[in-house]
Design an enzyme around this catalytic site. Structure first.
Site, mmCIF file in Angstrom:
data_model
loop_
_atom_site.group_PDB
_atom_site.id
_atom_site.type_symbol
_atom_site.label_atom_id
_atom_site.label_comp_id
_atom_site.label_asym_id
_atom_site.label_seq_id
_atom_site.Cartn_x
_atom_site.Cartn_y
_atom_site.Cartn_z
ATOM 1 C CB CYS A 1 -32.751 0.018 -2.537
ATOM 2 S SG CYS A 1 -34.358 0.713 -2.097
ATOM 3 C CD GLU B 1 -27.593 -2.506 -3.736
ATOM 4 O OE1 GLU B 1 -27.732 -3.242 -4.724
ATOM 5 O OE2 GLU B 1 -28.464 -1.721 -3.338
ATOM 6 C CB THR C 1 -27.585 -1.390 -10.887
ATOM 7 O OG1 THR C 1 -28.041 -0.500 -9.859
ATOM 8 C CG2 THR C 1 -27.017 -0.590 -12.036
ATOM 9 C CE LYS D 1 -40.012 -12.099 -12.291
ATOM 10 N NZ LYS D 1 -39.658 -12.778 -11.020
ATOM 11 C CD GLU E 1 -37.774 3.803 -7.977
ATOM 12 O OE1 GLU E 1 -36.652 4.094 -7.531
ATOM 13 O OE2 GLU E 1 -38.677 4.643 -8.138
#
Ligand code: NAD
Length: 476
Positions: A286, A383, A232, A178, A252
Protein backbone atom coordinates in the site's frame (compact mmCIF):
# COMPACT_ATOMS: atom_id res chain seq x y z
CA UNK A 1 4.13 -26.78 3.40
CA UNK A 2 4.43 -28.79 0.20
CA UNK A 3 1.43 -31.09 0.54
CA UNK A 4 -2.12 -30.02 -0.18
CA UNK A 5 -3.84 -28.89 3.02
CA UNK A 6 -7.50 -29.64 3.75
CA UNK A 7 -8.42 -28.07 7.07
CA UNK A 8 -11.50 -27.07 9.04
CA UNK A 9 -10.03 -23.57 9.09
CA UNK A 10 -12.39 -22.01 11.65
CA UNK A 11 -10.83 -21.40 15.06
CA UNK A 12 -13.64 -20.68 17.51
CA UNK A 13 -13.51 -20.74 21.30
CA UNK A 14 -10.10 -22.37 21.27
CA UNK A 15 -10.98 -25.27 18.93
CA UNK A 16 -10.81 -26.00 15.24
CA UNK A 17 -14.20 -26.53 13.71
CA UNK A 18 -15.73 -26.93 10.26
CA UNK A 19 -18.21 -24.30 9.14
CA UNK A 20 -21.97 -24.83 9.28
CA UNK A 21 -22.17 -24.82 5.50
CA UNK A 22 -20.37 -27.21 3.16
CA UNK A 23 -18.81 -24.28 1.31
CA UNK A 24 -15.01 -24.22 1.12
CA UNK A 25 -12.38 -21.63 0.23
CA UNK A 26 -9.88 -22.93 -2.31
CA UNK A 27 -6.31 -21.60 -2.34
CA UNK A 28 -4.05 -21.74 -5.41
CA UNK A 29 -0.31 -21.02 -5.63
CA UNK A 30 0.11 -17.98 -7.94
CA UNK A 31 3.69 -18.98 -8.82
CA UNK A 32 2.68 -22.41 -10.12
CA UNK A 33 -1.12 -22.23 -10.57
CA UNK A 34 -1.32 -25.44 -8.52
CA UNK A 35 -3.83 -26.04 -5.77
CA UNK A 36 -2.56 -25.55 -2.21
CA UNK A 37 -5.65 -26.69 -0.33
CA UNK A 38 -8.89 -25.49 1.18
CA UNK A 39 -10.59 -24.51 4.42
CA UNK A 40 -14.24 -24.12 5.41
CA UNK A 41 -15.88 -20.83 4.55
CA UNK A 42 -17.50 -19.25 7.59
CA UNK A 43 -21.25 -18.61 7.45
CA UNK A 44 -23.12 -15.95 9.40
CA UNK A 45 -23.98 -18.60 12.01
CA UNK A 46 -20.26 -19.36 12.44
CA UNK A 47 -19.56 -15.65 12.95
CA UNK A 48 -22.32 -15.59 15.59
CA UNK A 49 -20.54 -18.39 17.44
CA UNK A 50 -17.16 -16.64 17.14
CA UNK A 51 -18.57 -13.36 18.44
CA UNK A 52 -20.30 -15.14 21.34
CA UNK A 53 -17.01 -16.87 22.25
CA UNK A 54 -15.15 -13.55 22.10
CA UNK A 55 -17.79 -11.84 24.27
CA UNK A 56 -17.59 -14.60 26.86
CA UNK A 57 -13.76 -14.53 26.83
CA UNK A 58 -13.78 -10.74 27.20
CA UNK A 59 -15.23 -11.00 30.69
CA UNK A 60 -12.19 -12.88 31.95
CA UNK A 61 -9.47 -11.44 29.66
CA UNK A 62 -10.34 -7.82 30.37
CA UNK A 63 -10.32 -8.52 34.13
CA UNK A 64 -6.76 -9.88 34.10
CA UNK A 65 -3.99 -7.53 35.05
CA UNK A 66 -1.83 -6.31 32.22
CA UNK A 67 1.25 -8.23 33.39
CA UNK A 68 -0.61 -11.53 33.01
CA UNK A 69 -1.81 -10.54 29.56
CA UNK A 70 1.70 -9.45 28.62
CA UNK A 71 3.12 -12.86 29.66
CA UNK A 72 0.63 -14.69 27.46
CA UNK A 73 1.33 -12.40 24.51
CA UNK A 74 5.05 -13.04 24.90
CA UNK A 75 4.23 -16.76 24.89
CA UNK A 76 2.32 -16.26 21.63
CA UNK A 77 5.36 -14.44 20.20
CA UNK A 78 7.53 -17.47 21.13
CA UNK A 79 5.07 -19.89 19.53
CA UNK A 80 4.97 -17.80 16.33
CA UNK A 81 8.76 -17.56 16.25
CA UNK A 82 8.98 -21.35 16.38
CA UNK A 83 6.82 -21.39 13.24
CA UNK A 84 8.56 -18.44 11.54
CA UNK A 85 10.11 -20.27 8.59
CA UNK A 86 6.92 -22.25 7.94
CA UNK A 87 4.83 -19.09 8.23
CA UNK A 88 6.96 -17.28 5.64
CA UNK A 89 6.74 -20.24 3.24
CA UNK A 90 2.98 -20.51 3.70
CA UNK A 91 2.39 -16.83 3.01
CA UNK A 92 4.69 -16.76 -0.03
CA UNK A 93 3.08 -19.84 -1.54
CA UNK A 94 -0.34 -18.24 -1.25
CA UNK A 95 0.21 -14.64 -2.32
CA UNK A 96 3.46 -14.66 -4.31
CA UNK A 97 5.45 -12.56 -1.82
CA UNK A 98 9.20 -13.08 -2.41
CA UNK A 99 10.42 -15.33 0.41
CA UNK A 100 13.12 -12.85 1.46
CA UNK A 101 10.32 -10.36 2.20
CA UNK A 102 8.08 -12.83 4.02
CA UNK A 103 10.99 -14.11 6.13
CA UNK A 104 11.54 -10.56 7.36
CA UNK A 105 7.98 -9.30 7.61
CA UNK A 106 5.45 -12.12 7.87
CA UNK A 107 7.70 -14.26 10.08
CA UNK A 108 9.41 -11.46 11.99
CA UNK A 109 6.90 -8.66 12.54
CA UNK A 110 4.08 -10.44 14.41
CA UNK A 111 6.34 -11.61 17.29
CA UNK A 112 8.05 -8.21 17.33
CA UNK A 113 4.67 -6.47 17.67
CA UNK A 114 3.47 -8.82 20.40
CA UNK A 115 6.62 -8.22 22.46
CA UNK A 116 6.51 -4.47 21.87
CA UNK A 117 2.90 -4.05 23.05
CA UNK A 118 3.38 -6.51 25.94
CA UNK A 119 6.25 -4.33 27.15
CA UNK A 120 4.24 -1.13 26.81
CA UNK A 121 1.15 -2.32 28.67
CA UNK A 122 3.10 -4.10 31.38
CA UNK A 123 4.36 -0.66 32.41
CA UNK A 124 1.07 1.13 31.93
CA UNK A 125 -1.33 1.83 34.83
CA UNK A 126 -5.01 1.18 34.11
CA UNK A 127 -5.95 4.55 35.57
CA UNK A 128 -4.38 7.88 36.49
CA UNK A 129 -5.51 10.14 39.30
CA UNK A 130 -5.48 13.88 38.67
CA UNK A 131 -6.46 17.00 40.47
CA UNK A 132 -9.46 18.76 38.98
CA UNK A 133 -9.52 22.45 38.09
CA UNK A 134 -12.40 22.87 40.53
CA UNK A 135 -10.66 21.34 43.52
CA UNK A 136 -11.71 17.66 43.50
CA UNK A 137 -9.84 14.50 42.46
CA UNK A 138 -10.59 12.50 39.32
CA UNK A 139 -9.62 8.99 38.26
CA UNK A 140 -9.30 8.57 34.49
CA UNK A 141 -9.68 4.88 33.60
CA UNK A 142 -8.47 3.17 30.42
CA UNK A 143 -11.03 0.45 29.68
CA UNK A 144 -10.92 -2.05 26.81
CA UNK A 145 -13.67 -1.59 24.23
CA UNK A 146 -14.82 -5.20 23.99
CA UNK A 147 -14.76 -7.42 20.91
CA UNK A 148 -12.72 -6.12 17.98
CA UNK A 149 -13.56 -7.26 14.43
CA UNK A 150 -10.28 -7.47 12.50
CA UNK A 151 -10.58 -7.58 8.70
CA UNK A 152 -7.41 -7.80 6.59
CA UNK A 153 -6.32 -8.23 2.95
CA UNK A 154 -4.00 -10.83 1.43
CA UNK A 155 -0.85 -8.82 0.77
CA UNK A 156 0.71 -9.00 4.28
CA UNK A 157 -1.84 -11.24 6.01
CA UNK A 158 -0.02 -11.89 9.29
CA UNK A 159 1.63 -8.51 9.79
CA UNK A 160 -1.55 -6.55 9.04
CA UNK A 161 -3.59 -8.76 11.38
CA UNK A 162 -1.06 -8.53 14.21
CA UNK A 163 -0.82 -4.73 13.89
CA UNK A 164 -4.39 -4.79 15.21
CA UNK A 165 -4.44 -7.92 17.37
CA UNK A 166 -1.36 -7.09 19.48
CA UNK A 167 -2.43 -3.65 20.79
CA UNK A 168 -6.07 -4.77 21.08
CA UNK A 169 -5.24 -7.85 23.17
CA UNK A 170 -2.65 -6.01 25.24
CA UNK A 171 -5.32 -3.52 26.33
CA UNK A 172 -7.80 -6.28 27.24
CA UNK A 173 -10.00 -6.65 24.15
CA UNK A 174 -10.82 -9.93 22.41
CA UNK A 175 -10.76 -10.65 18.68
CA UNK A 176 -12.75 -11.99 15.75
CA UNK A 177 -10.31 -12.13 12.80
CA UNK A 178 -11.44 -12.50 9.20
CA UNK A 179 -8.58 -13.26 6.83
CA UNK A 180 -8.88 -12.66 3.10
CA UNK A 181 -9.94 -15.71 1.02
CA UNK A 182 -6.61 -15.68 -0.89
CA UNK A 183 -4.60 -16.21 2.32
CA UNK A 184 -6.38 -18.52 4.75
CA UNK A 185 -3.73 -21.21 5.28
CA UNK A 186 -1.35 -19.02 7.33
CA UNK A 187 -4.19 -18.63 9.84
CA UNK A 188 -3.88 -22.35 10.59
CA UNK A 189 -0.37 -21.69 11.92
CA UNK A 190 -1.62 -18.68 13.87
CA UNK A 191 -4.38 -20.80 15.46
CA UNK A 192 -1.86 -23.51 16.39
CA UNK A 193 0.40 -20.89 17.98
CA UNK A 194 -2.53 -19.43 19.95
CA UNK A 195 -3.40 -22.87 21.33
CA UNK A 196 0.23 -23.72 22.14
CA UNK A 197 0.72 -20.41 23.96
CA UNK A 198 -2.25 -21.19 26.19
CA UNK A 199 -4.33 -18.12 25.40
CA UNK A 200 -7.76 -18.62 26.96
CA UNK A 201 -10.38 -20.00 24.51
CA UNK A 202 -12.26 -17.27 22.67
CA UNK A 203 -9.63 -14.55 23.08
CA UNK A 204 -8.76 -14.84 19.36
CA UNK A 205 -11.25 -16.43 16.96
CA UNK A 206 -10.59 -16.91 13.23
CA UNK A 207 -13.37 -16.99 10.63
CA UNK A 208 -12.17 -17.21 7.02
CA UNK A 209 -14.68 -15.76 4.59
CA UNK A 210 -15.44 -13.41 1.74
CA UNK A 211 -16.51 -9.76 1.68
CA UNK A 212 -20.11 -10.62 2.62
CA UNK A 213 -18.90 -12.28 5.82
CA UNK A 214 -16.69 -9.24 6.43
CA UNK A 215 -19.78 -7.04 6.11
CA UNK A 216 -21.66 -9.29 8.53
CA UNK A 217 -18.87 -8.82 11.11
CA UNK A 218 -18.87 -5.04 10.58
CA UNK A 219 -22.64 -4.85 11.33
CA UNK A 220 -22.73 -7.52 14.04
CA UNK A 221 -24.35 -6.23 17.27
CA UNK A 222 -21.77 -8.14 19.34
CA UNK A 223 -18.81 -6.27 17.83
CA UNK A 224 -17.59 -3.10 19.57
CA UNK A 225 -14.88 -1.83 17.23
CA UNK A 226 -13.66 -2.53 13.70
CA UNK A 227 -10.01 -2.52 12.60
CA UNK A 228 -9.76 -2.74 8.81
CA UNK A 229 -7.01 -2.80 6.19
CA UNK A 230 -7.94 -3.05 2.53
CA UNK A 231 -9.00 -1.05 -0.48
CA UNK A 232 -10.37 2.47 -0.30
CA UNK A 233 -13.61 1.31 -1.93
CA UNK A 234 -14.28 -1.30 0.76
CA UNK A 235 -13.10 1.14 3.43
CA UNK A 236 -15.77 3.62 2.36
CA UNK A 237 -18.49 0.99 2.62
CA UNK A 238 -17.28 -0.03 6.09
CA UNK A 239 -17.05 3.62 7.18
CA UNK A 240 -20.68 4.13 6.14
CA UNK A 241 -21.83 1.07 8.09
CA UNK A 242 -19.83 2.10 11.15
CA UNK A 243 -21.11 5.66 10.82
CA UNK A 244 -24.71 4.46 10.99
CA UNK A 245 -23.91 2.29 14.01
CA UNK A 246 -21.63 4.87 15.68
CA UNK A 247 -19.09 2.04 15.89
CA UNK A 248 -15.42 3.02 16.33
CA UNK A 249 -13.38 2.05 13.26
CA UNK A 250 -9.83 2.41 11.97
CA UNK A 251 -9.22 2.26 8.22
CA UNK A 252 -5.86 1.59 6.54
CA UNK A 253 -6.57 1.96 2.85
CA UNK A 254 -4.95 2.40 -0.55
CA UNK A 255 -2.16 4.67 -1.74
CA UNK A 256 -0.42 6.26 -4.70
CA UNK A 257 2.58 7.78 -3.00
CA UNK A 258 5.29 10.00 -4.47
CA UNK A 259 8.99 9.19 -4.72
CA UNK A 260 10.60 12.63 -4.96
CA UNK A 261 14.10 12.60 -6.43
CA UNK A 262 15.79 15.95 -5.75
CA UNK A 263 18.31 17.22 -8.31
CA UNK A 264 21.27 15.92 -6.28
CA UNK A 265 19.76 12.46 -5.56
CA UNK A 266 22.21 9.57 -5.91
CA UNK A 267 19.82 6.81 -6.87
CA UNK A 268 22.33 4.76 -8.88
CA UNK A 269 23.98 3.96 -5.53
CA UNK A 270 20.73 3.36 -3.64
CA UNK A 271 19.15 0.71 -5.82
CA UNK A 272 18.26 -1.77 -3.07
CA UNK A 273 16.54 0.90 -0.97
CA UNK A 274 14.86 2.38 -4.03
CA UNK A 275 13.52 -1.03 -5.06
CA UNK A 276 12.10 -1.59 -1.57
CA UNK A 277 10.39 1.81 -1.57
CA UNK A 278 8.79 1.39 -4.99
CA UNK A 279 8.39 -2.31 -5.89
CA UNK A 280 8.33 -4.31 -2.62
CA UNK A 281 6.17 -7.44 -2.72
CA UNK A 282 5.71 -7.26 -6.51
CA UNK A 283 4.20 -3.81 -6.21
CA UNK A 284 1.40 -5.23 -4.03
CA UNK A 285 2.12 -2.96 -1.07
CA UNK A 286 0.00 0.00 0.00
CA UNK A 287 2.74 2.55 0.84
CA UNK A 288 4.90 2.25 -2.30
CA UNK A 289 6.02 5.43 -4.06
CA UNK A 290 4.80 4.45 -7.50
CA UNK A 291 4.78 8.02 -8.82
CA UNK A 292 8.46 8.85 -9.33
CA UNK A 293 9.00 12.62 -9.57
CA UNK A 294 12.26 13.37 -11.43
CA UNK A 295 13.87 16.78 -12.07
CA UNK A 296 13.59 17.65 -15.78
CA UNK A 297 17.37 18.27 -15.94
CA UNK A 298 18.03 14.61 -15.05
CA UNK A 299 14.89 13.03 -16.48
CA UNK A 300 16.44 10.88 -19.24
CA UNK A 301 19.19 9.61 -16.94
CA UNK A 302 16.69 8.64 -14.23
CA UNK A 303 14.39 6.84 -16.66
CA UNK A 304 17.43 4.84 -17.84
CA UNK A 305 18.41 3.90 -14.29
CA UNK A 306 14.88 2.75 -13.48
CA UNK A 307 14.65 0.76 -16.70
CA UNK A 308 17.89 -0.98 -15.69
CA UNK A 309 16.50 -1.67 -12.22
CA UNK A 310 13.32 -3.21 -13.64
CA UNK A 311 15.21 -5.35 -16.13
CA UNK A 312 17.69 -6.57 -13.53
CA UNK A 313 15.00 -7.72 -11.08
CA UNK A 314 14.98 -11.51 -10.85
CA UNK A 315 11.50 -12.84 -11.58
CA UNK A 316 10.64 -16.24 -10.20
CA UNK A 317 8.74 -18.55 -7.90
CA UNK A 318 8.01 -16.67 -4.69
CA UNK A 319 9.74 -19.30 -2.52
CA UNK A 320 12.99 -19.10 -4.48
CA UNK A 321 15.53 -17.15 -2.39
CA UNK A 322 16.79 -15.20 -5.42
CA UNK A 323 13.32 -13.93 -6.45
CA UNK A 324 12.84 -10.18 -6.36
CA UNK A 325 9.53 -10.09 -8.27
CA UNK A 326 6.99 -12.86 -7.74
CA UNK A 327 3.57 -13.27 -9.34
CA UNK A 328 0.38 -11.25 -8.89
CA UNK A 329 -1.84 -12.85 -6.26
CA UNK A 330 -4.58 -13.91 -8.69
CA UNK A 331 -5.52 -13.91 -12.38
CA UNK A 332 -7.93 -11.06 -11.52
CA UNK A 333 -5.13 -8.96 -10.05
CA UNK A 334 -2.91 -9.64 -13.08
CA UNK A 335 -5.75 -8.59 -15.36
CA UNK A 336 -6.14 -5.38 -13.38
CA UNK A 337 -2.42 -4.58 -13.68
CA UNK A 338 -2.41 -5.38 -17.40
CA UNK A 339 -5.49 -3.21 -17.83
CA UNK A 340 -3.58 -0.24 -16.38
CA UNK A 341 -0.60 -0.95 -18.64
CA UNK A 342 -2.90 -0.77 -21.66
CA UNK A 343 -4.54 2.38 -20.28
CA UNK A 344 -1.12 4.01 -19.79
CA UNK A 345 -0.18 3.33 -23.40
CA UNK A 346 -3.56 4.54 -24.66
CA UNK A 347 -3.18 7.76 -22.64
CA UNK A 348 0.11 8.49 -24.45
CA UNK A 349 2.66 7.51 -21.79
CA UNK A 350 5.80 5.76 -23.04
CA UNK A 351 6.27 2.19 -21.82
CA UNK A 352 10.06 1.96 -21.54
CA UNK A 353 10.35 -1.62 -20.29
CA UNK A 354 8.20 -4.44 -18.90
CA UNK A 355 4.47 -4.91 -18.62
CA UNK A 356 4.59 -8.31 -20.33
CA UNK A 357 3.91 -11.92 -19.31
CA UNK A 358 7.12 -13.92 -18.95
CA UNK A 359 7.13 -17.28 -20.70
CA UNK A 360 6.37 -19.46 -17.66
CA UNK A 361 3.51 -20.73 -15.52
CA UNK A 362 2.10 -18.40 -12.84
CA UNK A 363 0.38 -15.01 -12.84
CA UNK A 364 3.46 -12.87 -13.49
CA UNK A 365 3.81 -9.39 -14.98
CA UNK A 366 7.32 -8.06 -15.64
CA UNK A 367 8.04 -4.75 -13.82
CA UNK A 368 7.00 -1.84 -16.00
CA UNK A 369 8.47 1.66 -16.21
CA UNK A 370 6.35 4.37 -17.86
CA UNK A 371 8.03 7.64 -18.91
CA UNK A 372 6.42 10.87 -20.16
CA UNK A 373 3.61 10.56 -17.63
CA UNK A 374 1.72 13.59 -16.39
CA UNK A 375 -0.02 13.59 -13.04
CA UNK A 376 -3.50 13.78 -14.57
CA UNK A 377 -3.24 10.32 -16.16
CA UNK A 378 -5.01 7.28 -14.68
CA UNK A 379 -1.68 5.48 -14.14
CA UNK A 380 -0.55 8.44 -11.99
CA UNK A 381 -3.82 8.87 -10.09
CA UNK A 382 -5.16 5.39 -9.41
CA UNK A 383 -3.71 2.61 -7.28
CA UNK A 384 -2.55 -0.18 -9.61
CA UNK A 385 -1.22 -2.58 -6.95
CA UNK A 386 1.37 -4.16 -9.23
CA UNK A 387 4.96 -3.57 -10.42
CA UNK A 388 4.29 -0.41 -12.43
CA UNK A 389 6.15 2.91 -11.92
CA UNK A 390 5.19 6.21 -13.58
CA UNK A 391 8.02 8.74 -13.99
CA UNK A 392 6.80 12.35 -13.93
CA UNK A 393 9.07 15.36 -14.59
CA UNK A 394 9.17 18.60 -12.59
CA UNK A 395 11.08 21.89 -12.81
CA UNK A 396 11.13 23.34 -9.30
CA UNK A 397 10.90 21.94 -5.77
CA UNK A 398 7.59 23.75 -5.31
CA UNK A 399 6.25 22.03 -8.39
CA UNK A 400 7.44 18.64 -7.07
CA UNK A 401 5.61 19.26 -3.79
CA UNK A 402 2.47 20.36 -5.67
CA UNK A 403 2.49 17.23 -7.85
CA UNK A 404 3.09 14.97 -4.84
CA UNK A 405 0.13 16.56 -3.03
CA UNK A 406 -2.13 16.47 -6.08
CA UNK A 407 -3.51 13.05 -5.19
CA UNK A 408 -6.58 11.75 -3.40
CA UNK A 409 -4.23 9.49 -1.40
CA UNK A 410 -1.63 10.21 1.30
CA UNK A 411 -0.06 7.10 2.82
CA UNK A 412 3.70 6.79 2.14
CA UNK A 413 6.38 8.40 0.01
CA UNK A 414 10.08 9.18 -0.01
CA UNK A 415 12.43 12.12 -0.67
CA UNK A 416 15.95 11.45 -2.01
CA UNK A 417 18.94 13.74 -1.56
CA UNK A 418 22.35 13.58 0.15
CA UNK A 419 21.35 16.85 1.83
CA UNK A 420 19.29 15.46 4.72
CA UNK A 421 17.95 18.79 5.95
CA UNK A 422 16.80 19.76 2.48
CA UNK A 423 15.04 16.41 2.01
CA UNK A 424 13.44 16.64 5.44
CA UNK A 425 12.15 20.12 4.65
CA UNK A 426 10.40 18.75 1.56
CA UNK A 427 9.09 15.74 3.49
CA UNK A 428 7.34 18.02 5.98
CA UNK A 429 5.42 19.68 3.14
CA UNK A 430 3.96 16.41 1.80
CA UNK A 431 0.36 15.54 2.72
CA UNK A 432 0.97 12.00 3.87
CA UNK A 433 0.83 9.90 7.04
CA UNK A 434 4.38 8.51 6.64
CA UNK A 435 7.41 9.43 4.55
CA UNK A 436 11.05 8.33 4.35
CA UNK A 437 14.33 10.05 3.53
CA UNK A 438 16.57 8.11 1.11
CA UNK A 439 14.52 4.96 1.68
CA UNK A 440 11.33 3.84 3.36
CA UNK A 441 12.25 1.97 6.54
CA UNK A 442 8.95 1.73 8.32
CA UNK A 443 9.19 0.98 12.01
CA UNK A 444 6.52 -0.23 14.46
CA UNK A 445 7.66 2.30 17.05
CA UNK A 446 6.14 5.08 14.91
CA UNK A 447 2.47 5.63 14.05
CA UNK A 448 1.53 4.27 10.61
CA UNK A 449 -1.49 5.25 8.54
CA UNK A 450 -2.82 7.58 5.91
CA UNK A 451 -4.53 10.89 5.28
CA UNK A 452 -7.22 11.69 2.69
CA UNK A 453 -8.48 8.55 0.88
CA UNK A 454 -5.69 6.47 2.45
CA UNK A 455 -7.65 6.08 5.63
CA UNK A 456 -8.59 7.20 9.10
CA UNK A 457 -6.55 6.55 12.23
CA UNK A 458 -3.07 5.29 12.99
CA UNK A 459 -1.67 1.90 13.90
CA UNK A 460 1.68 1.17 15.60
CA UNK A 461 3.58 3.21 18.11
CA UNK A 462 2.39 3.64 21.70
CA UNK A 463 -0.43 5.73 20.18
CA UNK A 464 -2.12 2.59 18.82
CA UNK A 465 -2.94 1.47 22.36
CA UNK A 466 -5.14 4.54 22.84
CA UNK A 467 -7.30 3.48 19.88
CA UNK A 468 -8.36 0.27 21.64
CA UNK A 469 -9.47 1.81 24.95
CA UNK A 470 -12.37 3.94 26.11
CA UNK A 471 -11.63 6.55 28.74
CA UNK A 472 -13.87 6.78 31.77
CA UNK A 473 -13.68 9.70 34.22
CA UNK A 474 -14.72 9.05 37.82
CA UNK A 475 -15.14 12.25 39.82
CA UNK A 476 -14.07 11.14 43.27
P1 NAD B 1 -10.37 -5.46 -0.29
O1 NAD B 1 -10.85 -4.19 0.25
O2 NAD B 1 -11.03 -6.04 -1.48
O3 NAD B 1 -10.44 -6.61 0.83
C1 NAD B 1 -9.84 -6.47 2.09
C2 NAD B 1 -10.58 -7.33 3.10
O4 NAD B 1 -11.92 -6.84 3.26
C3 NAD B 1 -10.74 -8.79 2.68
O5 NAD B 1 -10.64 -9.60 3.82
C4 NAD B 1 -12.15 -8.84 2.11
O6 NAD B 1 -12.72 -10.12 2.15
C5 NAD B 1 -12.87 -7.87 3.03
N1 NAD B 1 -14.07 -7.24 2.47
C6 NAD B 1 -14.39 -7.03 1.17
N2 NAD B 1 -15.57 -6.38 1.10
C7 NAD B 1 -15.99 -6.16 2.37
C8 NAD B 1 -17.13 -5.51 2.94
N3 NAD B 1 -18.07 -4.95 2.19
N4 NAD B 1 -17.23 -5.46 4.28
C9 NAD B 1 -16.27 -5.99 5.07
N5 NAD B 1 -15.18 -6.63 4.58
C10 NAD B 1 -15.03 -6.71 3.24
O7 NAD B 1 -8.82 -5.27 -0.54
P2 NAD B 1 -7.79 -6.26 -1.24
O8 NAD B 1 -7.91 -6.10 -2.70
O9 NAD B 1 -7.92 -7.61 -0.65
O10 NAD B 1 -6.40 -5.63 -0.74
C11 NAD B 1 -5.70 -4.68 -1.42
C12 NAD B 1 -6.00 -3.29 -0.91
O11 NAD B 1 -5.59 -3.16 0.45
C13 NAD B 1 -5.22 -2.22 -1.65
O12 NAD B 1 -6.05 -1.14 -1.96
C14 NAD B 1 -4.15 -1.80 -0.66
O13 NAD B 1 -3.64 -0.51 -0.85
C15 NAD B 1 -4.86 -1.94 0.63
N6 NAD B 1 -3.88 -2.05 1.73
C16 NAD B 1 -3.74 -0.99 2.59
C17 NAD B 1 -2.79 -1.04 3.60
C18 NAD B 1 -2.63 0.09 4.57
O14 NAD B 1 -2.05 -0.13 5.63
N7 NAD B 1 -3.08 1.29 4.28
C19 NAD B 1 -2.00 -2.16 3.74
C20 NAD B 1 -2.15 -3.21 2.84
C21 NAD B 1 -3.12 -3.14 1.85
Amino acid sequence: MTTVVEHDGLFIDGSWTAGESAQRIEVVNPSTERRLGSVSAASSGDVDRAVAAARQAFLEWSARNSDERADLLNGLADALERRGAEMAQTVSRQNGMPIAVSNGLEAGFPPLLLRYYSGLVAAQPTFTRRSGLLGGQIDVLRKPMGVVGVIVPWNFPQTLAMMKIAPALATGNTIVLKPSPETVLDSILLGEAIAEAGLPPGVINIVPGDGAIGGYIVRHPGIDRIAFTGSTETGRTIAQECGKLLRPVSLELGGKSATILLDDADIANSMADFFKATLLNNGQTCFLGTRVLAPRTRYAEIVDVLAGLAQAATIGDAVDESTMIGPMVSPRQRQRVEGYIEKGKAEGARLVVGGTRPDREGWFVTPAIFADVTNDKAIAREEIFGPVLSVISYDTEDEAVAIANDSCYGLGGTVWSPDHDRARGIAERIETGTIGINGYNLDPAAPFGGVKDSGIGREWGPEALDTYVELQSIYL
